[in-house]
Design an enzyme around this catalytic site. Structure first.
Site, PDB file in Angstrom:
ATOM      1  CE1 TYR A 158       1.336  -9.537   2.201  1.00 12.89           C
ATOM      2  CE2 TYR A 158       2.953  -7.826   1.716  1.00 12.89           C
ATOM      3  CZ  TYR A 158       1.664  -8.314   1.624  1.00 12.89           C
ATOM      4  OH  TYR A 158       0.708  -7.592   0.951  1.00 12.89           O
TER       5      TYR A 158
ATOM      6  CE  LYS B 227      -0.566  -7.764   4.613  1.00 15.96           C
ATOM      7  NZ  LYS B 227      -0.206  -6.489   3.936  1.00 15.96           N
TER       8      LYS B 227
ATOM      9  CB  ILE C 168      -1.058  -5.746   7.888  1.00 15.56           C
ATOM     10  CG1 ILE C 168      -0.103  -6.140   9.033  1.00 15.56           C
ATOM     11  CG2 ILE C 168      -0.458  -4.621   7.047  1.00 15.56           C
ATOM     12  CD1 ILE C 168       1.263  -6.601   8.584  1.00 15.56           C
TER      13      ILE C 168
ATOM     14  CB  THR D 261      -0.947  -0.013   1.213  1.00 11.86           C
ATOM     15  OG1 THR D 261      -1.623  -1.277   1.271  1.00 11.86           O
ATOM     16  CG2 THR D 261      -1.986   1.092   1.130  1.00 11.86           C
TER      17      THR D 261
END
Length: 291
Positions: A133, A161, A203, A45
């Site tokens: 992740y 994540k 997240i 992001t």
């Protein structure tokens, strides 16, 4: 320490493509006022893919300085080159980030053994808490539960994540790891279910737009008040969906601009949100109480 609503922070930019430090500082202070539990800087992001190395490290440093220890800062330091990920992770430690988030190497499609060796090397070389992740929809590689389990025993690797949106996947990983391993959702739409099954937080992209609501949802879910969390999350469902009408972070930057926090600028190859989606995203923001 790593629980609750962790915003996947946007990186504000000016129309000329330069980084907007004033907007970044204001965003951070707003998040802390709104109850966000941790700041994740320069992840997907945060447009890590279009920042150069110096910019990437400067954003991490400025976020750490502005947060000033009030909540944990997790720095995105993943790359599809192990040497580049090493340099970023070393830089994050030097900047005094609390932890790092390392996306699986993308495009070059490493094997499970390649993933294992990549993360082992980084964990061995840099003594900072590190989160795996896994986001196969973006990277074209899926880190399997068995690989996660191998890595969970490696010093400095503290959690993952998981952006697969699969509760079955979460339970598979939980069965193969001990209770100290941290599971963070990378999918806003399923995060309440994720926490109800023992996840530790999320997240969140949505937290950029409605941080107070996202923080409260996480607090309720983690306290075992799952139905209350679902009730509070229900009006956010259209927003969870609308923030992915185009590739993240295109919609969320439009939303933040609509709220007056930044001008919504992106770097190529990303382009502004197509006008055909404006009404749907605005309606979702209204439903969520963002505007």
């Amino acid at each position: 320490m790593y629980r609750g609503s962790m915003v996947a922070l946007v990186t504000p930019m000016k129309a000329d493509g330069s980084l907007d430090w004033d907007a970044l500082h204001k965003l951070i202070d707003w998040h802390l006022e709104q109850g966000t539990h941790a700041i994740v800087a320069v992840g997907t992001t945060g447009e890590s893919a279009t920042l150069n190395m110096a910019e990437h490290l400067e954003v991490i440093s400025k976020v750490v300085d502005q947060v000033n220890g009030r909540v944990p800062v997790i720095a995105g330091t993943g790359a599809n080159s192990t040497s580049e990920a090493l340099e970023l992770t070393q830089g994050a430690k030097q900047a005094k980030a609390d932890a790092c988030l390392l996306v699986t190497p993308y495009y070059n499609k490493p094997s499970q053994e390649g993933l294992y060796q990549h993360y082992c090397y980084l964990a061995r070389e840099v003594a900072i808490p590190q989160f795996l992740y896994n986001v196969p929809g973006r990277t074209a590689v899926d880190m399997l539960p068995e690989t996660v389990a191998r890595l969970a025993t490696v010093e400095n690797i503290v959690g993952i994540k998981d952006a697969t949106a699969s509760m079955e996947r979460l339970q598979q990983m939980q069965a193969l790891t001990d209770d100290s391993f941290i599971f963070l959702s990378g999918d806003d739409a399923t995060s309440v279910d994720f926490m109800a099954l023992g996840g530790h937080g999320e997240i969140s992209v949505t937290a950029n737009v409605v941080p107070a609501q996202t923080a409260k949802i996480c607090e309720l879910a983690l306290a075992g008040n799952v139905e209350q969390a679902r009730e509070l999350d229900r009006p956010l469902a259209p927003l969870h969906e609308a923030l992915f009408l185009e590739a993240n972070p295109v919609p969320v930057k439009w939303a933040m601009a609509r709220m007056g926090f930044l001008d919504g600028a992106l770097r190529l190859p990303l382009t502004p949100l197509n006008a055909v989606y404006h009404a749907q995203l605005e309606a979702a923001m209204l439903s969520a109480g963002a505007i």
